[in-house]
Design an enzyme around this catalytic site. Structure first.
Site, PDB file in Angstrom:
ATOM      1  N   HIS A  57      42.836  27.698  53.012  1.00  0.00           N
ATOM      2  CA  HIS A  57      42.375  28.710  52.051  1.00  0.00           C
ATOM      3  C   HIS A  57      43.220  29.976  52.139  1.00  0.00           C
ATOM      4  O   HIS A  57      42.951  30.864  52.943  1.00  0.00           O
ATOM      5  CB  HIS A  57      40.898  29.016  52.342  1.00  0.00           C
ATOM      6  CG  HIS A  57      40.212  29.793  51.277  1.00  0.00           C
ATOM      7  ND1 HIS A  57      38.887  29.616  50.968  1.00  0.00           N
ATOM      8  CD2 HIS A  57      40.659  30.764  50.433  1.00  0.00           C
ATOM      9  CE1 HIS A  57      38.543  30.444  49.998  1.00  0.00           C
ATOM     10  NE2 HIS A  57      39.608  31.157  49.654  1.00  0.00           N
ATOM     11  N   ASN A  91      43.681  31.031  41.824  1.00  0.00           N
ATOM     12  CA  ASN A  91      43.284  32.184  40.983  1.00  0.00           C
ATOM     13  C   ASN A  91      44.443  33.152  40.802  1.00  0.00           C
ATOM     14  O   ASN A  91      44.383  34.327  41.157  1.00  0.00           O
ATOM     15  CB  ASN A  91      42.041  32.879  41.550  1.00  0.00           C
ATOM     16  CG  ASN A  91      42.224  33.450  42.940  1.00  0.00           C
ATOM     17  OD1 ASN A  91      43.097  33.009  43.697  1.00  0.00           O
ATOM     18  ND2 ASN A  91      41.418  34.429  43.291  1.00  0.00           N
ATOM     19  N   ASP A 304      41.042  32.615  54.137  1.00  0.00           N
ATOM     20  CA  ASP A 304      40.780  33.344  52.880  1.00  0.00           C
ATOM     21  C   ASP A 304      41.662  34.605  52.826  1.00  0.00           C
ATOM     22  O   ASP A 304      41.216  35.670  52.383  1.00  0.00           O
ATOM     23  CB  ASP A 304      39.303  33.693  52.692  1.00  0.00           C
ATOM     24  CG  ASP A 304      38.978  33.990  51.225  1.00  0.00           C
ATOM     25  OD1 ASP A 304      39.877  33.927  50.365  1.00  0.00           O
ATOM     26  OD2 ASP A 304      37.807  34.304  50.945  1.00  0.00           O
ATOM     27  N   HIS A 308      45.703  42.431  48.645  1.00  0.00           N
ATOM     28  CA  HIS A 308      45.528  43.264  47.454  1.00  0.00           C
ATOM     29  C   HIS A 308      46.373  44.513  47.614  1.00  0.00           C
ATOM     30  O   HIS A 308      46.258  45.222  48.618  1.00  0.00           O
ATOM     31  CB  HIS A 308      44.057  43.680  47.287  1.00  0.00           C
ATOM     32  CG  HIS A 308      43.157  42.568  46.866  1.00  0.00           C
ATOM     33  ND1 HIS A 308      43.304  41.894  45.659  1.00  0.00           N
ATOM     34  CD2 HIS A 308      42.091  41.996  47.483  1.00  0.00           C
ATOM     35  CE1 HIS A 308      42.353  40.966  45.560  1.00  0.00           C
ATOM     36  NE2 HIS A 308      41.624  40.991  46.656  1.00  0.00           N
ATOM     37  N   PRO A 322      37.567  42.567  46.128  1.00  0.00           N
ATOM     38  CA  PRO A 322      37.181  41.996  47.417  1.00  0.00           C
ATOM     39  C   PRO A 322      38.331  41.209  48.031  1.00  0.00           C
ATOM     40  O   PRO A 322      39.114  40.577  47.309  1.00  0.00           O
ATOM     41  CB  PRO A 322      36.024  41.072  47.047  1.00  0.00           C
ATOM     42  CG  PRO A 322      36.313  40.647  45.639  1.00  0.00           C
ATOM     43  CD  PRO A 322      37.046  41.795  44.974  1.00  0.00           C
TER      44      PRO A 322
HETATM   45  O1  DOR Z   1      37.134  38.200  48.929  1.00  0.00           O
HETATM   46  C1  DOR Z   1      37.603  37.368  48.169  1.00  0.00           C
HETATM   47  N1  DOR Z   1      38.829  37.510  47.655  1.00  0.00           N
HETATM   48  N2  DOR Z   1      36.863  36.306  47.852  1.00  0.00           N
HETATM   49  C2  DOR Z   1      37.249  35.447  46.892  1.00  0.00           C
HETATM   50  O2  DOR Z   1      36.544  34.514  46.641  1.00  0.00           O
HETATM   51  C3  DOR Z   1      38.499  35.675  46.141  1.00  0.00           C
HETATM   52  C4  DOR Z   1      39.443  36.445  46.939  1.00  0.00           C
HETATM   53  C5  DOR Z   1      40.610  36.982  46.159  1.00  0.00           C
HETATM   54  O3  DOR Z   1      41.225  36.244  45.384  1.00  0.00           O
HETATM   55  O4  DOR Z   1      40.964  38.146  46.347  1.00  0.00           O
HETATM   56 ZN    ZN Z   2      36.019  32.420  47.597  1.00  0.00          ZN
HETATM   57 ZN    ZN Z   3      39.458  32.828  48.499  1.00  0.00          ZN
END
Ligand code: DOR
Ligand code: ZN
Ligand code: ZN
Length: 430
Positions: A57, A91, A304, A308, A322
């Site tokens: 992830h 995404n 994850d 950003h 997030p």
């Molecule tokens: O915190 C997150 N950031 N959760 C997600 O499900 C998506 C991810 C993102 O793409 O920044």
């Molecule tokens: Zn997620």
């Molecule tokens: Zn994610």
């Protein structure tokens, strides 16, 4: 594919051995091996040798989000973190919902060459949850997509989820669900509990995760499909997973490093670096995550990794995106939360960071035993190394690490991909 002699490495923290690698495969293991002419030597100095880590992830942000990360910077972060393979979430912009996009991501990974980049395909067109994407076309494309997800969003419609699982069963691929019933989390900003109430932030109830996981386990059982649950965050979800596994459902689950270590107690500062989806929960939840990971109810640690750029994070809490960086800190957080308290030994660390992730995704050449005849994908770990996290010094383009200034145990001394040294002493090798 390269030749390499690694001297004085301790596989899984055991006794020191030398390993000779030819054409990317371990050909000899033993003491005092001679270096054949022209073979590069990596002196492991008694460090711990593990199979290279596999991240199920990762967000690499390419195409379309290159101000935050791209395949080159994300691959460097991964290799420096001890990874030899990563799964890149879809995404992006455009969303990776066609063969064209997943093949592009795969090719960029090969060009950079620091880790194997496996694109995750979207389950629905544009990850909008309305119409199923062409899973079969992506699975059969050059990118050989093995995992599908609308991560960032939940596949909310039960009929679409059911169909996707039926296709997954037929194609022998995995559906990875971001379990969040958005009818319960609309506008949510933090874990629903006393901290959110005190800070005046709208709550993300843990039941929004638990209920989707329960539903999806039933659908996966019916379809005979492999379901993977992304970033488990709530103690209540553990009970659902345990029951489903006991009933023979093909379900696996991941926990992130931040859900092993951090809680909503960090939110008092209103620093958006701590904003993540699912949200940081309570100390009871982190404790349950650690125990479930030790027990195997949660199979793996996945980062994850969500870079950003500053313009998306250095803003007020509600407006901030997030997500947090994870690739270069994952091992240290696992050592701190799992190895140091005795919940896992080095074999267990290899299980949750390398072996199980490779099994879940069906990678034949990753997460393999350290043995003659096996591919030379390794993370060499200095168990006594200590380092201070500095976001600005991480390889990612963004610097949104929640561990800024923390002193963490264990450093990656080197990473080896098919016998080629990709990183050494914290430097990427050209
Ligand atoms: O915190 C997150 N950031 N959760 C997600 O499900 C998506 C991810 C993102 O793409 O920044
Ligand atoms: Zn997620
Ligand atoms: Zn994610």
């Amino acid at each position: 594919m390269s030749d390499l002699l690694i001297t004085g490495a301790r596989p899984y923290g055991g006794d020191a051995v030398d390993l000779l690698v030819r054409d990317g495969v371990v050909t000899e293991m033993g003491r005092d091996l001679d270096a054949p002419d022209g073979v590069e030597v990596l002196d492991a100095g008694g460090n711990v040798l593990l199979p290279g880590f596999v991240d199920l992830h990762t967000h690499l942000r390419e195409p379309g989000g290159e101000e935050s990360e791209d395949v080159a910077t994300g691959s460097a972060a991964a290799a420096l973190g001890g990874y030899t393979a990563v799964f890149a979430m879809p995404n992006t912009d455009p969303v990776a919902d066609t063969a064209v996009v997943v093949e592009h991501v795969r090719r960029r990974g090969e060009e950079v060459g620091l880790v194997d980049v496996h694109p995750v395909g979207a389950v629905t067109v544009g990850s909008e949850g309305v119409k199923m994407a062409e899973l079969g076309t992506m699975a059969r494309s050059r990118a050989r997509v093995k995992m599908f997800s609308d991560d960032g969003r939940c596949v909310h419609d039960p009929l679409i989820m059911r169909r996707a699982l039926e296709y997954a069963s037929a194609l022998d691929v995995v559906i990875a669900q971001h379990a969040e019933d958005h009818r319960l989390t609309g506008g949510a900003q933090a874990h629903e509990g006393v901290v959110a109430s005190r800070l005046g932030l709208a709550g993300w109830p843990a039941t929004a995760e638990e209920t989707i996981v329960a539903r999806d386990c039933a659908l996966a059982r019916e379809a005979g499909a492999a379901l993977h649950v992304c970033h488990v965050s709530s103690a209540h979800t553990i009970g659902v997973l345990r029951a489903a596994k006991a009933a023979g459902v093909r379900v696996s689950a991941e926990v992130t490093p931040h859900h092993l270590l951090l809680t909503d107690a960090t939110l008092g500062s209103y620093d958006p670096v701590n904003k993540v989806n699912p949200p940081l929960r309570t100390g009871a939840d982190t404790k349950a995550m650690r125990e479930a990971l030790a027990e195997g109810v949660i199979d793996v640690v996945a980062t994850d990794h969500a870079p950003h750029a500053a313009q998306y994070k250095d803003t007020e809490w509600e407006a901030a995106r997030p997500g947090m960086l994870g690739l270069q800190t994952a091992l240290s957080v696992v050592v701190h939360t799992m190895l140091e308290p005795g919940l896992l030994d080095w074999r267990g660390v290899a299980r949750v960071l390398s072996e199980r992730p490779a099994e879940i995704a069906g990678l034949p050449d990753q997460g393999r035993p350290i043995a003659v005849g096996e591919p030379a994908n390794f993370a060499l770990v200095d168990p006594d190394g200590v380092w201070t996290v500095r976001g600005a010094k991480l390889a990612s383009r963004a610097s949104n690490t929640p561990y800024e200034g923390m002193r963490l145990p264990a450093t990656v001394a080197a990473t080896v991909l098919r016998g080629r040294i990709t990183t050494r002493q914290g430097e990427v090798q050209a």
